[in-house]
Design an enzyme around this catalytic site. Structure first.
Site, PDB file in Angstrom:
ATOM      1  N   ASP A  52      36.960  33.331  30.639  1.00 30.04           N
ATOM      2  CA  ASP A  52      37.885  32.339  29.338  1.00 30.04           C
ATOM      3  C   ASP A  52      36.276  31.928  28.623  1.00 30.04           C
ATOM      4  O   ASP A  52      35.867  30.974  28.324  1.00 30.04           O
ATOM      5  CB  ASP A  52      38.472  31.600  29.662  1.00 30.04           C
TER       6      ASP A  52
ATOM      7  N   GLY B 241      26.637  46.165  31.438  1.00 32.10           N
ATOM      8  CA  GLY B 241      26.240  46.953  32.899  1.00 32.10           C
ATOM      9  C   GLY B 241      25.161  47.074  32.477  1.00 32.10           C
ATOM     10  O   GLY B 241      24.537  47.828  34.224  1.00 32.10           O
ATOM     11  N   GLY B 242      24.171  47.660  31.549  1.00 34.21           N
ATOM     12  CA  GLY B 242      22.804  48.465  31.687  1.00 34.21           C
ATOM     13  C   GLY B 242      21.327  47.953  32.620  1.00 34.21           C
ATOM     14  O   GLY B 242      21.097  48.083  33.695  1.00 34.21           O
ATOM     15  N   LYS B 243      21.497  46.083  32.502  1.00 32.51           N
ATOM     16  CA  LYS B 243      20.072  45.676  33.220  1.00 32.51           C
ATOM     17  C   LYS B 243      21.336  44.806  34.804  1.00 32.51           C
ATOM     18  O   LYS B 243      19.933  44.950  35.446  1.00 32.51           O
ATOM     19  CB  LYS B 243      20.360  44.023  32.112  1.00 32.51           C
TER      20      LYS B 243
ATOM     21  N   CYS C  15      25.886  36.866  31.124  1.00 29.76           N
ATOM     22  CA  CYS C  15      26.025  38.064  30.215  1.00 29.76           C
ATOM     23  C   CYS C  15      26.570  39.389  29.966  1.00 29.76           C
ATOM     24  O   CYS C  15      24.853  39.549  29.364  1.00 29.76           O
ATOM     25  CB  CYS C  15      25.923  37.585  28.609  1.00 29.76           C
ATOM     26  N   ALA C  16      26.598  40.011  30.889  1.00 35.01           N
ATOM     27  CA  ALA C  16      26.379  41.123  31.115  1.00 35.01           C
ATOM     28  C   ALA C  16      27.031  42.048  30.795  1.00 35.01           C
ATOM     29  O   ALA C  16      25.652  43.291  30.481  1.00 35.01           O
ATOM     30  CB  ALA C  16      27.098  41.295  33.675  1.00 35.01           C
TER      31      ALA C  16
ATOM     32  N   CYS D   5      17.296  40.012  22.930  1.00 37.31           N
ATOM     33  CA  CYS D   5      16.689  41.536  21.904  1.00 37.31           C
ATOM     34  C   CYS D   5      16.882  41.265  20.252  1.00 37.31           C
ATOM     35  O   CYS D   5      16.981  41.575  19.600  1.00 37.31           O
ATOM     36  CB  CYS D   5      17.806  42.654  21.768  1.00 37.31           C
TER      37      CYS D   5
END
Length: 383
Positions: A252, A205-207, A201-202, A324
Site C-alpha cells: 500500500d 520483474g525484469g531485474k 520496486c520490482a 535509469c
C-alpha cells in the site's frame, strides 16, 4: 494512404501524444497501436511511415509542442517534400499559412539541458539520449537460441544484441527483452545462491528474474511494488522462465513498512521511480512530461524509499540504489545525502562490465556504453 494522408495521420497522433504528455496519459507506442487498430485499411508501409514521422517529430522537439500540426510544421520547415504534403487535399492537412506558428526545434528543454550539463554530460552525450535504442535480450533458458544476426555483449554472458525488428515470439521463454545496461546494473546486487533478496520496486520483474538466474534458483526473492498492474505481470513471466523462488508482495502506498516488517534481507535492491532520462531513446516523449516540480517529487520519493530499504537490510548486508536517470539529483547526490543521514553506512566500489565511476557509484550512458542510461551504487550496512 497518400503522402498527405500520412502527414495528417502523424498530426492526429501527435495531437494525442502531446495531450497524453500533458495529462500523464498513455505512452506514444500505446497510442500508435490503438490508432492503427481502428484503421485496418492502413497497410504496413503506411503504418511504418506514419510511425517514423511521429517519432522524428518527438525526437526533434525537446519542448512539448502546442499540438500535432505545430510539431509537423517544425519538420516541414527543413523538408520541402514534407512541406508539399500540406496541400489541403481531402485526407491531407490544410496548406501552411503565412507566418503560421511552428514548434521550436532543439532536443531538450533548456532547464533539462542545464541540469544534465551540471551533471557532467556534454552536448554529444545529451544528443545521444534521443537516438535510437538497440534491441537487447537476456538469455533466460539454456541452450541459448540461434538468432540470426545476434551479437554477444562483452562482459554480459547472458546478453545478446539483436537486429532491429527481430521477432522474439519464436524463441518463447528462452529470451527476455532487457537492455544491456539494465543487466549490468543488476550485477551490483552480487546475488548468490541461498541469499534472501528484497526487490523493493520490482515492477514487472525484469531485474527480479535476472537476480533469480544469478541465484541458480536457490534462496528467496521478495518482489514488492505498489503498482498492482505491473506486479501482476511478474508471476506469469516467472512461470514461463521456470523461476520458483520469487514471492510477490503488493504494498500500500505510504504504508509499505507494515507489509515489510518481518523482512531482513542480505540485499535490498531499490530500482527507484525516476525521471527516466536514461531511457529517452525508447520513450522520447518522456522529455515532454518531466517538469522541475515532478523531478523534485521523484527525488523525495527516492529518498523515502532508500530510508525504508535501509530498515530491511540485515547487519552487514547491502542496499543497491538504481535509477535509469543521468541527473545527479537522482543518482550521485541522492547517495551522498543518504550516507549523511545514515552514519556507519559506506559505499562499496563497483566493477561492472559497463559504465564509469561517478561519485560513490557507477554511471552508464548511451554515448559511452551503447545502453540505456543508469546510475547504480552499492551501500554496505554497518555490522
Amino acid at each position: 494512404m497518400t503522402p498527405a494522408a500520412r502527414t495528417q495521420a502523424a498530426i492526429d497522433l501527435l495531437d494525442a501524444v502531446t495531450a497524453a504528455a500533458r495529462d500523464e496519459g498513455a505512452a506514444a507506442d500505446t497510442l500508435i497501436a490503438r490508432y492503427f487498430a481502428q484503421r485496418r485499411y492502413a497497410g504496413s508501409k503506411d503504418r511504418r511511415a506514419v510511425r517514423e514521422l511521429v517519432y522524428l517529430a518527438i525526437r526533434s522537439l525537446g519542448e512539448r509542442p502546442a499540438n500535432g500540426r505545430t510539431a509537423m510544421l517544425a519538420l516541414a520547415a527543413a523538408d520541402p517534400d514534407l512541406a508539399a504534403t500540406f496541400d489541403g487535399s481531402v485526407h491531407g492537412p490544410a496548406p501552411i499559412g503565412r507566418g503560421e506558428a511552428k514548434a521550436a526545434t532543439g532536443i531538450l528543454p533548456r532547464w533539462l539541458a542545464e541540469r544534465l550539463t551540471a551533471s557532467g554530460l556534454d552536448d554529444a552525450e545529451q544528443a545521444a539520449l534521443v537516438g535510437r535504442a538497440p534491441l537487447d535480450v537476456r538469455v533466460a533458458a539454456a541452450p541459448a537460441p540461434d538468432i540470426p544476426g545476434a551479437e554477444p555483449i562483452a562482459g554480459l554472458p547472458q546478453a545478446l544484441r539483436l537486429p532491429a525488428g527481430t521477432d522474439l515470439a519464436p524463441y518463447g521463454a528462452q529470451v527476455e527483452p532487457q537492455d544491456a545496461g539494465s543487466q549490468a546494473v543488476t550485477l551490483a546486487a552480487q546475488a548468490a545462491p541461498g541469499m534472501t533478496i528484497l526487490d523493493l520496486c520490482a515492477g514487472a520483474g525484469g531485474k527480479t528474474l535476472a537476480l533469480a538466474a544469478m541465484m541458480d534458483e536457490r534462496g528467496r526473492i521478495i518482489a514488492s511494488d505498489t503498482d498492482r498492474g505491473r506486479l501482476s505481470r511478474l508471476p506469469p513471466r516467472a512461470s514461463r522462465a521456470g523461476v520458483s523462488i520469487v514471492e510477490t508482495l503488493l504494498l500500500d502506498p505510504n504504508r509499505e513498512a507494515e507489509a515489510l516488517v518481518d523482512i531482513a534481507a542480505d540485499v535490498v535492491l531499490v530500482d527507484a521511480p525516476c525521471s527516466g532520462t536514461g531511457t529517452w531513446r525508447r520513450n522520447p516523449e518522456a522529455r515532454w512530461r518531466l517538469t522541475p516540480a515532478r523531478l523534485d517529487r521523484l527525488v523525495g520519493v527516492q529518498a523515502r524509499l532508500l530510508d525504508l530499504a535501509a530498515m530491511h537490510v540485515r547487519p552487514g548486508g547491502a542496499l543497491v540504489h538504481i535509477v535509469c536517470s543521468l541527473l545527479d539529483a537522482e543518482g550521485m547526490e541522492q547517495v551522498d545525502t543518504f550516507l549523511d543521514r545514515h552514519p556507519g553506512w559506506i559505499a562499496e566500489p563497483l566493477a561492472l562490465p559497463l559504465g564509469r565511476p561517478h561519485g560513490a557509484g557507477v554511471r552508464l550512458t548511451p554515448a559511452h556504453d551503447g545502453s540505456d542510461g543508469f546510475f547504480v551504487a552499492r551501500l554496505r550496512a554497518p555490522c
